[in-house]
Design an enzyme around this catalytic site. Structure first.
Site, PDB file in Angstrom:
ATOM      1  N   ARG A  50       0.820  -1.215   0.000  1.00 20.99           N
ATOM      2  CA  ARG A  50       0.000   0.000   0.000  1.00 20.99           C
ATOM      3  C   ARG A  50       0.851   1.261   0.000  1.00 20.99           C
ATOM      4  O   ARG A  50       0.588   2.204  -0.731  1.00 20.99           O
ATOM      5  CB  ARG A  50      -0.935   0.006   1.220  1.00 20.99           C
ATOM      6  CG  ARG A  50      -2.155  -0.899   1.103  1.00 20.99           C
ATOM      7  CD  ARG A  50      -1.841  -2.379   1.105  1.00 20.99           C
ATOM      8  NE  ARG A  50      -1.145  -2.786   2.332  1.00 20.99           N
ATOM      9  CZ  ARG A  50      -0.355  -3.869   2.403  1.00 20.99           C
ATOM     10  NH1 ARG A  50      -0.129  -4.627   1.337  1.00 20.99           N
ATOM     11  NH2 ARG A  50       0.247  -4.198   3.537  1.00 20.99           N
ATOM     12  N   CYS A  85      -5.138  -3.250   8.568  1.00 19.12           N
ATOM     13  CA  CYS A  85      -4.047  -2.523   7.911  1.00 19.12           C
ATOM     14  C   CYS A  85      -4.412  -1.044   7.903  1.00 19.12           C
ATOM     15  O   CYS A  85      -5.390  -0.657   7.253  1.00 19.12           O
ATOM     16  CB  CYS A  85      -3.831  -3.019   6.487  1.00 19.12           C
ATOM     17  SG  CYS A  85      -2.613  -2.055   5.555  1.00 19.12           S
ATOM     18  N   THR A  87      -2.701   1.474   6.599  1.00 19.32           N
ATOM     19  CA  THR A  87      -2.419   2.124   5.316  1.00 19.32           C
ATOM     20  C   THR A  87      -3.525   1.856   4.307  1.00 19.32           C
ATOM     21  O   THR A  87      -3.860   2.732   3.494  1.00 19.32           O
ATOM     22  CB  THR A  87      -1.058   1.661   4.757  1.00 19.32           C
ATOM     23  OG1 THR A  87      -0.065   1.736   5.786  1.00 19.32           O
ATOM     24  CG2 THR A  87      -0.630   2.537   3.597  1.00 19.32           C
ATOM     25  N   THR A 127       3.205   3.929   8.738  1.00 11.44           N
ATOM     26  CA  THR A 127       4.015   3.895   7.520  1.00 11.44           C
ATOM     27  C   THR A 127       4.041   5.281   6.883  1.00 11.44           C
ATOM     28  O   THR A 127       3.165   6.115   7.118  1.00 11.44           O
ATOM     29  CB  THR A 127       3.443   2.911   6.488  1.00 11.44           C
ATOM     30  OG1 THR A 127       2.149   3.378   6.055  1.00 11.44           O
ATOM     31  CG2 THR A 127       3.332   1.504   7.047  1.00 11.44           C
ATOM     32  N   LYS A 167       7.961  -7.228   9.194  1.00 13.43           N
ATOM     33  CA  LYS A 167       7.582  -7.831   7.907  1.00 13.43           C
ATOM     34  C   LYS A 167       8.629  -8.831   7.418  1.00 13.43           C
ATOM     35  O   LYS A 167       8.304  -9.776   6.691  1.00 13.43           O
ATOM     36  CB  LYS A 167       7.342  -6.742   6.847  1.00 13.43           C
ATOM     37  CG  LYS A 167       6.009  -6.017   7.014  1.00 13.43           C
ATOM     38  CD  LYS A 167       5.760  -5.050   5.866  1.00 13.43           C
ATOM     39  CE  LYS A 167       4.423  -4.335   5.995  1.00 13.43           C
ATOM     40  NZ  LYS A 167       3.259  -5.227   5.817  1.00 13.43           N
ATOM     41  N   CYS A 196       0.106   1.388  12.736  1.00  8.21           N
ATOM     42  CA  CYS A 196       0.465   0.367  11.751  1.00  8.21           C
ATOM     43  C   CYS A 196       0.346  -0.960  12.463  1.00  8.21           C
ATOM     44  O   CYS A 196       0.826  -1.108  13.599  1.00  8.21           O
ATOM     45  CB  CYS A 196       1.894   0.582  11.236  1.00  8.21           C
ATOM     46  SG  CYS A 196       2.459  -0.759  10.156  1.00  8.21           S
TER      47      CYS A 196
END
Length: 231
Positions: A50, A85, A87, A127, A167, A196
């Protein structure tokens, strides 16, 4: 209140998807299997990044993938949707418009939680895509809060925690977090929003306190929206 089936648009990212699933089970007031929330989860790891799309670093639009998953969940008889999520909520209006099912807005829920605890200056850790989209800044303004954004060096550390640690499936570096939290405290923040879902993993691993965890807020909202009770 009638019990509803929850649909989770997951894979964004995969670990956060599994973590909110665990949260939902642990936080529901239930004594038997049958008293827990009925859930349908997609863990679609093909959804494009994203942040890369928002920043123009990729032309691969994640929105059609997310809308497709929302429709898959509707076919699977989900009645309420969540997207773990932050984002992805940059595209919330577009996704909600294309979905027949209500999607809980975790950004609004999280900003409202900050208002409820009487915060004033709220540090936004998210993010670069989420920051650039302005969704948290807009939500803070809606609730009369002052958003405080990291400077470029601290934002780079936030992104490193998210991408290089969580991640990437690596242990969280506590020194990165200590530098981030110290800088935000010096900027006069009353509270930090973990905006996030990978930062929710950071909270879990480092046993952080005093932050508003957007994933935790979303889990609580989902439980009540589906007609269940919180522990």
């Amino acid at each position: 209140m009638e019990k509803k089936t929850l649909g989770i648009i997951g894979g964004v990212g995969p670990l956060a998807t599994m973590y909110i699933g665990e949260m939902l089970v642990r936080m529901t007031d239930a004594d038997t299997d049958q008293e827990h929330i009925n859930m349908v989860i997609t863990n679609n790891t093909k959804i494009p990044d994203r942040t890369a799309f928002i920043l123009g670093e990729s032309t691969d639009d994640p929105v059609p993938y997310i809308i497709s998953d929302a429709n898959r969940l509707r076919v699977a008889q989900a009645e309420v949707l969540i997207m773990p999520c932050n984002t992805a909520h940059s595209f919330y209006d577009q996704i909600q418009k294309e979905s027949d099912l209500p999607i809980i807005n975790m950004i609004d829920e999280t900003a409202e939680r900050a208002k409820q605890i009487n915060a004033e200056r709220v540090g936004i850790l998210a993010t670069t895509g989420t920051i650039s989209s302005g969704v948290y800044q807009d939500a803070c303004e809606k609730y009369g809060l002052t958003p405080v954004l990291p400077d470029s060096d601290i934002q780079s550390l936030v992104m490193s925690l998210i991408y290089d640690d969580v991640k990437a499936g690596k242990p969280v570096d506590p020194e990165k977090w200590n530098t981030i939290s110290r800088a935000m405290k010096e900027a006069g923040c009353d509270v930090l929003i973990l905006g996030c879902t990978e930062l929710s993993i950071v909270r879990k691993e480092l046993k952080l306190e005093g932050c508003i965890d957007s994933l935790l807020v979303l889990a609580e909202a989902a439980i009540t929206a589906c007609g269940y009770r919180l522990k």
